[in-house]
Scaffold this active site. Structure first.
Site, short mmCIF file in Angstrom:
data_model
loop_
_atom_site.label_atom_id
_atom_site.label_comp_id
_atom_site.label_asym_id
_atom_site.label_seq_id
_atom_site.Cartn_x
_atom_site.Cartn_y
_atom_site.Cartn_z
N HIS A 246 67.14 -64.57 141.69
CA HIS A 246 65.91 -63.83 141.40
C HIS A 246 66.28 -62.44 140.90
O HIS A 246 67.21 -61.81 141.40
CB HIS A 246 65.03 -63.74 142.66
N ARG A 294 62.50 -65.25 137.58
CA ARG A 294 63.38 -66.41 137.80
C ARG A 294 63.03 -67.52 136.82
O ARG A 294 61.98 -67.48 136.17
CB ARG A 294 63.30 -66.90 139.24
N LYS A 297 59.46 -69.25 135.50
CA LYS A 297 58.31 -68.50 136.02
C LYS A 297 57.79 -67.55 134.94
O LYS A 297 58.30 -67.51 133.83
CB LYS A 297 58.69 -67.79 137.31
N ASP A 300 56.33 -60.65 134.25
CA ASP A 300 55.62 -59.75 135.16
C ASP A 300 56.20 -58.35 134.94
O ASP A 300 57.43 -58.18 134.87
CB ASP A 300 55.86 -60.23 136.60
N CYS A 302 56.77 -55.80 136.70
CA CYS A 302 57.72 -55.18 137.63
C CYS A 302 59.16 -55.59 137.31
O CYS A 302 60.10 -54.85 137.62
CB CYS A 302 57.38 -55.47 139.08
N TYR A 303 59.33 -56.74 136.66
CA TYR A 303 60.70 -57.15 136.30
C TYR A 303 61.25 -56.34 135.12
O TYR A 303 62.44 -56.45 134.79
CB TYR A 303 60.75 -58.66 136.02
N ASP A 372 51.11 -56.02 136.54
CA ASP A 372 51.94 -57.21 136.31
C ASP A 372 51.71 -57.73 134.87
O ASP A 372 52.63 -57.83 134.06
CB ASP A 372 51.54 -58.22 137.40
N ASP A 379 48.55 -51.23 140.46
CA ASP A 379 48.89 -50.82 141.83
C ASP A 379 50.13 -49.92 141.77
O ASP A 379 50.80 -49.86 140.74
CB ASP A 379 49.14 -52.06 142.71
N HIS A 382 53.62 -51.74 140.86
CA HIS A 382 53.84 -52.06 139.45
C HIS A 382 53.89 -50.79 138.60
O HIS A 382 54.63 -50.73 137.62
CB HIS A 382 52.77 -53.04 138.94
#
Ligand code: FPP
Ligand code: K
Ligand code: ZN
Length: 465
Positions: A246, A294, A297, A300, A302-303, A372, A379, A382
């Site tokens: 991850h 990952r 998926k 997003d 935050c990645y 995201d 939020d 993020h």
């Protein structure tokens, strides 16, 4: 204003040229996600202000307003966040700082909150009277570094912190995240950052689970080997050995290793870098431009940090863009799997794609704050990590040619600091405006370098505790 006068390159708005005909829940969710962000990918989302590249401006003022608000009381639905209060403080302060704000005015409040959350037995809990945890301690220490100043630094009980870290250190090299809790690569990263920023001595107490009668083991012994065991068959990093790779753990693994010595030597000593790069690169999707966490998926925001933030660090380790180093990277042996490193590689990810995803899909155009993906609310978490990812896309880091200290972690008494240098990344297509640059964020500590250096030099100047 949405506008139709711009053309976005097909790579960043058209469906992928090749697709698997097999329909699965995963492929259906992926298609739904692409549909839900079609307007954003085509530079037609409402209320965003686009430039000629079809990239929206950074809504800096709105994000600042959002993050200043999240430093205030939280509504009832955030009650689950009561065990993560240091995180909320860090995310909001860091986001504000990345946007160029001065957050030192929050010093007094952060100091008072930190005092309540520190335990006599060392470390910070997620709230008052809560057990100390490495993740909340990491977030609290970074928050103290961000507000800065002697009063903030002096909150930390370093002797108790040292003893607590010794209690968390395990014989296999890793760290439990709390006494008796789980051991994982978050613990390895958070502990290394705390040890470095607070200049914690590496000696082990005799009651540490990792203590050896010959006195040879220290807080960093076996840590590189522990991280190595977390690299999976996919090439990515899992939270603990033999689990699923991850992105969040890839960042933790690299950040931890980068603190164990010269990152150019330590990182490739413990990780198969070509396979890690292959996995990290597979996390960046087209047309989205953003990263998933990952395999199979969704992207997003935050990645942008957890995965995107790995690239500046790896690029610095490989000497990318460092003029002195051009063509002089260590010769790599031909690999059977064909994953050979280029001799003088260019940037290893699509900075343009990431900027497009962040500015085009991750900004809440109404109330500000980052998210995201389109359809999700903004939020603090993020906001912090999307902006950190934007910083990674906008800057490049280098390691200075000389590494002063050749000591191995097992023989050193404290962590040494290599010389990290940063410049805005100027090569290739630059699709954002100069005024939309955010601050450069240290690839290991996830705060700007000046704040990392201020807290570290404060504790380096101290004799003993
Ligand atoms: C999966 O969530 C997420 C994880 C397995 C790990 C998340 C960990 C972090 C974000 C931070 C760790 C780092 C530190 C420094 C404490 P999911 O299934 O909701 O998301 P996904 O579908 O994107 O994988
Ligand atoms: K997610
Ligand atoms: Zn996320």
């Amino acid at each position: 204003m949405a506008t139709t006068s711009v053309t976005v390159p097909d790579l960043f708005c058209a469906d992928p040229a090749i697709r698997d005909a097999l329909q699965t829940p995963t492929s259906v969710t992926q298609d739904e996600t692409l549909n839900s962000m079609a307007l954003n990918l085509n530079a037609r989302a409402e209320r965003l202000r686009y430039n000629a590249h079809g990239v929206p401006r950074l809504e800096r003022k709105k994000h600042v307003a959002f993050l200043r608000k999240t430093m205030g009381p939280f509504p009832a639905q955030y009650v689950h966040g009561d065990a993560s209060r240091p995180w909320y403080i860090y995310w909001s302060l860091a986001g504000l700082n990345f946007l160029g704000e001065d957050v030192s005015s929050y010093r007094q409040r952060v100091v008072e909150t930190a005092r309540v959350m520190q335990n006599d037995t060392g470390g910070f809990g997620g709230g008052g009277k809560q057990t100390s945890h490495l993740a909340t301690t990491y977030a609290m220490v970074l928050s103290l570094a961000l507000v800065g100043g002697e009063e903030a630094f002096e909150v930390v009980d370093r002797r108790a912190m040292w003893k607590w870290l010794c209690a968390l250190k395990q014989p296999d090299g890793g760290f439990q995240v709390s006494v008796g809790g789980e051991e994982d690569v978050r613990g390895a990263y958070c502990a290394s950052v705390i040890i470095s920023l607070l200049n914690i001595p590496l000696d082990l107490t005799a009651d540490s689970p990792a203590w050896t009668p010959d006195g040879s083991a220290n807080l960093l012994s076996g840590l590189g080997e522990y991280v190595r065991r977390c690299q999976t068959y996919e090439g990515g990093i899992s939270g603990q050995p033999n689990a699923e790779a991850h992105g969040a753990y890839a960042f933790c693994a690299l950040g931890c290793l980068a603190l164990l010595g010269d990152p150019r030597q330590v990182v490739p000593r413990y990780l198969d870098i070509p396979r890690l790069i292959a996995w990290l690169s597979s996390r960046q999707y087209a047309p989205e431009g953003g990263f998933s966490g990952r395999t199979n998926k969704l992207v997003d925001g935050c990645y942008s940090h957890w995965v995107g933030g790995c690239f500046p660090l790896i690029e610095a380790c490989l000497g990318i863009d460092e003029d002195d180093n051009k063509g002089q990277s260590p010769p790599t042996q031909e690999r059977e799997d064909g994953l050979n490193l280029p001799a003088a590689p260019e940037t290893l990810f699509s900075r343009e794609g990431l900027v497009r995803y962040i500015l085009g899909c991750c900004q809440n155009p109404e109330r500000g704050g980052l998210r995201d993906k389109p359809g999700k609310g903004p939020d603090p978490y993020h906001s912090c990590y999307v902006l950190a990812g934007l910083s990674s896309a906008q800057h490049q880091w280098q390691l200075a040619s000389r590494w002063e200290d050749e000591k191995e972690p097992d023989s050193a008494e404290t962590i040494d600091d290599p010389v990290w240098l940063v410049l805005p990344h100027l090569d290739g297509a630059r699709v954002y405006e100069q005024e939309d640059l955010v601050r450069a964020i240290h690839p290991v500590y996830a705060i700007p370098q000046q704040h990392q250096q201020a807290i570290r030099s404060y504790f380096l100047a101290k004799e003993g505790f």
